[in-house]
Design a protein around this motif. Structure first.
Motif, PDB file in Angstrom:
ATOM      1  N   TRP A 121       0.852  -1.176   0.000  1.00 21.71           N
ATOM      2  CA  TRP A 121       0.000   0.000   0.000  1.00 21.71           C
ATOM      3  C   TRP A 121       0.893   1.233   0.000  1.00 21.71           C
ATOM      4  O   TRP A 121       2.020   1.177   0.506  1.00 21.71           O
ATOM      5  N   ASP A 133     -11.463  -7.349   6.179  1.00 20.90           N
ATOM      6  CA  ASP A 133     -10.494  -6.684   5.318  1.00 20.90           C
ATOM      7  C   ASP A 133      -9.114  -6.539   5.935  1.00 20.90           C
ATOM      8  O   ASP A 133      -8.306  -5.710   5.510  1.00 20.90           O
ATOM      9  N   ARG A 134      -8.835  -7.339   6.942  1.00 20.92           N
ATOM     10  CA  ARG A 134      -7.526  -7.263   7.606  1.00 20.92           C
ATOM     11  C   ARG A 134      -7.121  -8.656   8.066  1.00 20.92           C
ATOM     12  O   ARG A 134      -7.934  -9.407   8.603  1.00 20.92           O
ATOM     13  N   GLU A 169      -3.996  -5.771   4.282  1.00 19.58           N
ATOM     14  CA  GLU A 169      -5.258  -5.038   4.290  1.00 19.58           C
ATOM     15  C   GLU A 169      -5.877  -5.080   2.909  1.00 19.58           C
ATOM     16  O   GLU A 169      -5.177  -5.005   1.898  1.00 19.58           O
ATOM     17  N   ARG A 170      -7.198  -5.201   2.915  1.00 16.23           N
ATOM     18  CA  ARG A 170      -7.952  -5.126   1.668  1.00 16.23           C
ATOM     19  C   ARG A 170      -8.601  -3.761   1.615  1.00 16.23           C
ATOM     20  O   ARG A 170      -9.346  -3.363   2.507  1.00 16.23           O
ATOM     21  N   ARG A 171      -8.290  -3.036   0.565  1.00 17.84           N
ATOM     22  CA  ARG A 171      -8.860  -1.716   0.328  1.00 17.84           C
ATOM     23  C   ARG A 171      -9.429  -1.709  -1.083  1.00 17.84           C
ATOM     24  O   ARG A 171      -8.735  -2.078  -2.032  1.00 17.84           O
TER      25      ARG A 171
END
Length: 153
Positions: free
Chosen positions: A42, A92-93, A123-125
């Motif tokens: 990220w 999401d983590r 992490e999913r973003r």
């Protein structure tokens, strides 16, 4: 029932995505494929390599240590990761830990071996998984005296 299947499928797909990130780290670094390597992080990621290198933050910090320090320090390297354990901390983590062995030749021609573990926060973003934080714990970083690493003749 459908919700449960969707949740389980999401976990399977997420695990594969995280495995790919760990593999792309190795392939990107060892093959000097900057685009592949940069794509795993990220933009605000932290890469805590520890001694003797330090901690690097954000895209610029990771680019600096990779391109200006580590790639200059290593003529060639081969990373092998194994034993990846992923623990979900939410939708999401997730955290991950894996072991790594690296063998390579430093810029002075010295064959080296490194053993370490990587402790990751994934992490999913926006539907995409990437590494938000990687801590490296080194167990040894040793020269292979009398060994010359070279391609087969």
């Amino acid at each position: 029932m459908t919700e449960d299947i969707e949740h389980r499928l999401d976990r399977v797909e997420s695990r594969f995505a995280m495995h790919d990130l760990v593999s792309d780290y190795c392939h990107g670094f060892d093959k000097r494929d900057w685009d592949r390597f940069a794509a795993i992080w990220w933009p605000d990621a932290v890469w805590d390599i520890g001694p003797p290198f330090g901690t690097f933050e954000g895209s610029d910090g990771i680019a600096h240590v990779t391109k200006d320090i580590l790639w200059d320090a290593w003529l060639a390297s081969s990373h092998y990761t194994t034993n990846l354990v992923i623990t979900f901390e939410g939708k999401d983590r997730a955290t991950g830990v894996c072991d790594v062995d690296c063998i390579g030749t430093t810029s002075d021609g010295q064959a080296q071996t490194v053993a370490a573990s990587y402790f990751d926060i994934f992490e999913r973003r926006g539907g995409v998984w990437k590494i938000a934080h990687r801590k490296v714990k080194m167990y040894h970083f040793n020269p292979l005296s009398g060994v010359t690493l070279s391609p087969p003749a």
